[in-house]
Scaffold this motif. Structure first.
Motif, PDB file in Angstrom:
ATOM      1  N   HIS A   1      -0.977  11.738   2.891  1.00  0.00           N
ATOM      2  CA  HIS A   1      -1.281  10.548   3.692  1.00  0.00           C
ATOM      3  C   HIS A   1      -2.518   9.796   3.209  1.00  0.00           C
ATOM      4  O   HIS A   1      -3.152   9.097   3.980  1.00  0.00           O
ATOM      5  N   HIS A   2      -2.853   9.952   1.928  1.00  0.00           N
ATOM      6  CA  HIS A   2      -3.968   9.217   1.347  1.00  0.00           C
ATOM      7  C   HIS A   2      -3.433   8.010   0.594  1.00  0.00           C
ATOM      8  O   HIS A   2      -2.400   8.090  -0.077  1.00  0.00           O
ATOM      9  N   LEU A   3      -4.142   6.918   0.683  1.00  0.00           N
ATOM     10  CA  LEU A   3      -3.774   5.716  -0.048  1.00  0.00           C
ATOM     11  C   LEU A   3      -3.919   5.992  -1.537  1.00  0.00           C
ATOM     12  O   LEU A   3      -4.980   6.382  -2.004  1.00  0.00           O
TER      13      LEU A   3
ATOM     14  N   LYS B   1       0.857  -1.184   0.000  1.00  0.00           N
ATOM     15  CA  LYS B   1       0.000   0.000   0.000  1.00  0.00           C
ATOM     16  C   LYS B   1       0.892   1.232   0.000  1.00  0.00           C
ATOM     17  O   LYS B   1       1.740   1.384   0.872  1.00  0.00           O
TER      18      LYS B   1
ATOM     19  N   TYR C   1       1.228   5.471  -0.068  1.00  0.00           N
ATOM     20  CA  TYR C   1       0.518   6.681   0.343  1.00  0.00           C
ATOM     21  C   TYR C   1       1.204   7.912  -0.245  1.00  0.00           C
ATOM     22  O   TYR C   1       2.424   7.932  -0.399  1.00  0.00           O
TER      23      TYR C   1
END
Length: 56
Positions: free
Chosen positions: A35-37, A29, A31
């Motif tokens: 700090h957003h995926l 994952k 980011y």
């Protein structure tokens, strides 16, 4: 799970890796700086093929 962050408190994630019970990496994952995926990459251990997805 293993994670990489910009700070010691792990509030600003950069990337995290998820492993299965056999210890094989099965997901990454990523980011962005907000700090957003932004990306989910899944690795299927049997076929070793990648499946790409967005963080939406």
């Amino acid at each position: 799970m293993t994670a990489v962050a910009r700070d010691a408190a792990f509030t600003e994630m950069v990337v995290e890796y998820v492993y299965d019970e056999m210890g094989q990496r099965i997901m990454k994952k990523t980011y962005n700086s907000s700090h957003h995926l932004i990306q989910n990459i899944q690795l299927t251990p049997i076929s070793s093929s990648l499946i790409y997805g967005t963080g939406e």
